[in-house]
Motif scaffolding. Structure first.
Motif, PDB file in Angstrom:
ATOM      1  N   ARG A  55       3.300 -28.423  16.557  1.00  0.00           N
ATOM      2  CA  ARG A  55       4.679 -28.829  16.839  1.00  0.00           C
ATOM      3  C   ARG A  55       4.720 -30.151  17.597  1.00  0.00           C
ATOM      4  O   ARG A  55       5.649 -30.946  17.419  1.00  0.00           O
ATOM      5  CB  ARG A  55       5.393 -27.730  17.632  1.00  0.00           C
ATOM      6  CG  ARG A  55       5.672 -26.490  16.812  1.00  0.00           C
ATOM      7  CD  ARG A  55       6.393 -25.440  17.629  1.00  0.00           C
ATOM      8  NE  ARG A  55       6.624 -24.233  16.861  1.00  0.00           N
ATOM      9  CZ  ARG A  55       7.150 -23.124  17.343  1.00  0.00           C
ATOM     10  NH1 ARG A  55       7.487 -23.068  18.631  1.00  0.00           N
ATOM     11  NH2 ARG A  55       7.338 -22.075  16.573  1.00  0.00           N
ATOM     12  N   VAL A  58       4.352 -32.895  14.991  1.00  0.00           N
ATOM     13  CA  VAL A  58       5.621 -33.100  14.287  1.00  0.00           C
ATOM     14  C   VAL A  58       6.598 -33.866  15.181  1.00  0.00           C
ATOM     15  O   VAL A  58       7.284 -34.797  14.725  1.00  0.00           O
ATOM     16  CB  VAL A  58       6.222 -31.751  13.841  1.00  0.00           C
ATOM     17  CG1 VAL A  58       7.663 -31.925  13.367  1.00  0.00           C
ATOM     18  CG2 VAL A  58       5.374 -31.139  12.734  1.00  0.00           C
ATOM     19  N   ALA A  59       6.648 -33.505  16.456  1.00  0.00           N
ATOM     20  CA  ALA A  59       7.545 -34.203  17.397  1.00  0.00           C
ATOM     21  C   ALA A  59       7.148 -35.667  17.548  1.00  0.00           C
ATOM     22  O   ALA A  59       7.997 -36.554  17.614  1.00  0.00           O
ATOM     23  CB  ALA A  59       7.520 -33.504  18.753  1.00  0.00           C
ATOM     24  N   ARG A  62       8.296 -37.479  14.377  1.00  0.00           N
ATOM     25  CA  ARG A  62       9.758 -37.618  14.358  1.00  0.00           C
ATOM     26  C   ARG A  62      10.214 -38.679  15.353  1.00  0.00           C
ATOM     27  O   ARG A  62      11.126 -39.463  15.067  1.00  0.00           O
ATOM     28  CB  ARG A  62      10.416 -36.280  14.676  1.00  0.00           C
ATOM     29  CG  ARG A  62      10.366 -35.300  13.516  1.00  0.00           C
ATOM     30  CD  ARG A  62      10.983 -33.965  13.878  1.00  0.00           C
ATOM     31  NE  ARG A  62      11.018 -33.062  12.734  1.00  0.00           N
ATOM     32  CZ  ARG A  62      11.173 -31.761  12.832  1.00  0.00           C
ATOM     33  NH1 ARG A  62      11.318 -31.183  14.025  1.00  0.00           N
ATOM     34  NH2 ARG A  62      11.208 -31.013  11.741  1.00  0.00           N
ATOM     35  N   ASP A  63       9.578 -38.701  16.512  1.00  0.00           N
ATOM     36  CA  ASP A  63       9.920 -39.713  17.515  1.00  0.00           C
ATOM     37  C   ASP A  63       9.563 -41.102  17.011  1.00  0.00           C
ATOM     38  O   ASP A  63      10.309 -42.067  17.205  1.00  0.00           O
ATOM     39  CB  ASP A  63       9.194 -39.416  18.831  1.00  0.00           C
ATOM     40  CG  ASP A  63       9.544 -40.414  19.919  1.00  0.00           C
ATOM     41  OD1 ASP A  63      10.718 -40.461  20.328  1.00  0.00           O
ATOM     42  OD2 ASP A  63       8.643 -41.167  20.354  1.00  0.00           O
ATOM     43  N   ASP A  65       9.395 -42.018  13.890  1.00  0.00           N
ATOM     44  CA  ASP A  65      10.365 -42.322  12.842  1.00  0.00           C
ATOM     45  C   ASP A  65      11.659 -42.850  13.452  1.00  0.00           C
ATOM     46  O   ASP A  65      12.236 -43.836  12.963  1.00  0.00           O
ATOM     47  CB  ASP A  65      10.641 -41.066  12.018  1.00  0.00           C
ATOM     48  CG  ASP A  65      11.661 -41.307  10.929  1.00  0.00           C
ATOM     49  OD1 ASP A  65      11.441 -42.196  10.088  1.00  0.00           O
ATOM     50  OD2 ASP A  65      12.693 -40.605  10.910  1.00  0.00           O
ATOM     51  N   ARG A  66      12.112 -42.215  14.525  1.00  0.00           N
ATOM     52  CA  ARG A  66      13.335 -42.661  15.209  1.00  0.00           C
ATOM     53  C   ARG A  66      13.164 -44.078  15.756  1.00  0.00           C
ATOM     54  O   ARG A  66      14.034 -44.941  15.582  1.00  0.00           O
ATOM     55  CB  ARG A  66      13.678 -41.696  16.348  1.00  0.00           C
ATOM     56  CG  ARG A  66      14.891 -42.118  17.186  1.00  0.00           C
ATOM     57  CD  ARG A  66      15.024 -41.256  18.426  1.00  0.00           C
ATOM     58  NE  ARG A  66      13.853 -41.325  19.293  1.00  0.00           N
ATOM     59  CZ  ARG A  66      13.595 -42.353  20.109  1.00  0.00           C
ATOM     60  NH1 ARG A  66      14.396 -43.403  20.160  1.00  0.00           N
ATOM     61  NH2 ARG A  66      12.522 -42.332  20.880  1.00  0.00           N
ATOM     62  N   GLU A 123       5.982 -32.993   5.555  1.00  0.00           N
ATOM     63  CA  GLU A 123       7.430 -33.030   5.378  1.00  0.00           C
ATOM     64  C   GLU A 123       8.038 -34.189   6.167  1.00  0.00           C
ATOM     65  O   GLU A 123       8.926 -34.889   5.667  1.00  0.00           O
ATOM     66  CB  GLU A 123       8.056 -31.704   5.825  1.00  0.00           C
ATOM     67  CG  GLU A 123       9.566 -31.636   5.646  1.00  0.00           C
ATOM     68  CD  GLU A 123      10.011 -31.869   4.210  1.00  0.00           C
ATOM     69  OE1 GLU A 123      11.063 -32.513   4.031  1.00  0.00           O
ATOM     70  OE2 GLU A 123       9.321 -31.426   3.280  1.00  0.00           O
ATOM     71  N   VAL A 124       7.551 -34.417   7.377  1.00  0.00           N
ATOM     72  CA  VAL A 124       8.047 -35.547   8.173  1.00  0.00           C
ATOM     73  C   VAL A 124       7.674 -36.861   7.502  1.00  0.00           C
ATOM     74  O   VAL A 124       8.480 -37.802   7.463  1.00  0.00           O
ATOM     75  CB  VAL A 124       7.495 -35.498   9.613  1.00  0.00           C
ATOM     76  CG1 VAL A 124       8.024 -36.672  10.426  1.00  0.00           C
ATOM     77  CG2 VAL A 124       7.864 -34.186  10.291  1.00  0.00           C
ATOM     78  N   HIS A 127       9.952 -37.425   4.579  1.00  0.00           N
ATOM     79  CA  HIS A 127      11.280 -37.810   5.064  1.00  0.00           C
ATOM     80  C   HIS A 127      11.307 -39.289   5.437  1.00  0.00           C
ATOM     81  O   HIS A 127      12.248 -40.014   5.073  1.00  0.00           O
ATOM     82  CB  HIS A 127      11.667 -36.962   6.277  1.00  0.00           C
ATOM     83  CG  HIS A 127      12.856 -37.490   7.006  1.00  0.00           C
ATOM     84  ND1 HIS A 127      14.155 -37.290   6.573  1.00  0.00           N
ATOM     85  CD2 HIS A 127      12.957 -38.256   8.128  1.00  0.00           C
ATOM     86  CE1 HIS A 127      15.001 -37.892   7.393  1.00  0.00           C
ATOM     87  NE2 HIS A 127      14.298 -38.478   8.343  1.00  0.00           N
ATOM     88  N   HIS A 128      10.285 -39.741   6.151  1.00  0.00           N
ATOM     89  CA  HIS A 128      10.226 -41.142   6.591  1.00  0.00           C
ATOM     90  C   HIS A 128      10.207 -42.084   5.391  1.00  0.00           C
ATOM     91  O   HIS A 128      10.970 -43.064   5.341  1.00  0.00           O
ATOM     92  CB  HIS A 128       8.976 -41.355   7.452  1.00  0.00           C
ATOM     93  CG  HIS A 128       8.743 -42.784   7.808  1.00  0.00           C
ATOM     94  ND1 HIS A 128       9.450 -43.435   8.794  1.00  0.00           N
ATOM     95  CD2 HIS A 128       7.874 -43.702   7.301  1.00  0.00           C
ATOM     96  CE1 HIS A 128       9.030 -44.684   8.892  1.00  0.00           C
ATOM     97  NE2 HIS A 128       8.078 -44.874   7.985  1.00  0.00           N
TER      98      HIS A 128
END
Length: 198
Positions: A55, A58-59, A62-63, A65-66, A123-124, A127-128
């Motif tokens: 996790r 994944v975080a 995602r961070d 990507d942001r 999956e991340v 998405h990116h």
């Protein structure tokens, strides 16, 4: 009280440390002990905020990507012309990679470490890349291209190839070449695609 770490602070510290270590050394090469030590928190605090290393990974992505999207927005914001916005993505890639020491695309690096297409990490990554392709397609549609979908795919491949070449050579010059090639693919300024309304 002075000197105490609030729960939210611990999570932010862990994420910052993980981002540095995972990108620099590789995800599988870095254990949670190392991340916790780098962050200056206990393993209990790490698990309390993220639950598991998976996790946390994944975080981290995602961070990233942001933050990447924020950089693209900042670099492209100065351009009203959608054609120039597309070309500015090459500038964003160059700035991002050179700042990070040419370690490559964090998402492709992660995909190489997690080969299972069903893994949440993949999956991340999807998405990116899908979001970037959608951004390019939208700008191309605004520029009047009658093949925006196919052209977005071509430009994404050009971006990825430019990134790899830049990493191998540890040089920003491939982005200049990639940007020049992209210009030849894009509709000329003021040019409308065949069949578009006048």
């Amino acid at each position: 009280m002075v000197g105490r770490t609030r729960p939210g602070d611990a999570g932010a510290k862990v994420l910052k440390a993980a981002s540095t270590l995972f990108y620099r050394d590789g995800i599988h090469a870095v254990g949670v002990d190392t991340v916790a030590a780098e962050a200056g928190v206990t393993k209990a605090a790490l698990y309390g905020n993220f639950g598991s290393k998976s996790r946390l990974v994944v975080a981290y992505l995602r961070d990233r990507d942001r933050r990447w999207q924020e950089q693209v927005d900042a670099i492209t914001a100065g351009h009203d012309d959608p054609r120039e916005r597309v070309l500015a993505v090459f500038d964003a890639y160059e700035a991002w990679l050179s700042r990070d020491g040419y370690r490559g695309c964090a998402f492709l690096n992660a995909a190489a470490e997690f080969p299972d297409p069903a893994d949440p990490v993949r999956e991340v990554v999807r998405h990116h890349k899908t979001a970037l392709r959608s951004y390019l397609r939208t700008q191309l549609e605004r520029a009047g291209s009658d093949r925006a979908d196919a052209l977005a795919e071509e430009l994404l491949l050009l971006l990825e190839g430019t990134t790899v070449t830049s990493v191998v050579s540890r040089d920003a010059r491939p982005f200049s070449v990639g940007k020049r090639l992209a210009e030849t693919l894009l509709p000329a300024p003021g040019e409308q695609a065949p069949g578009t309304a006048r």
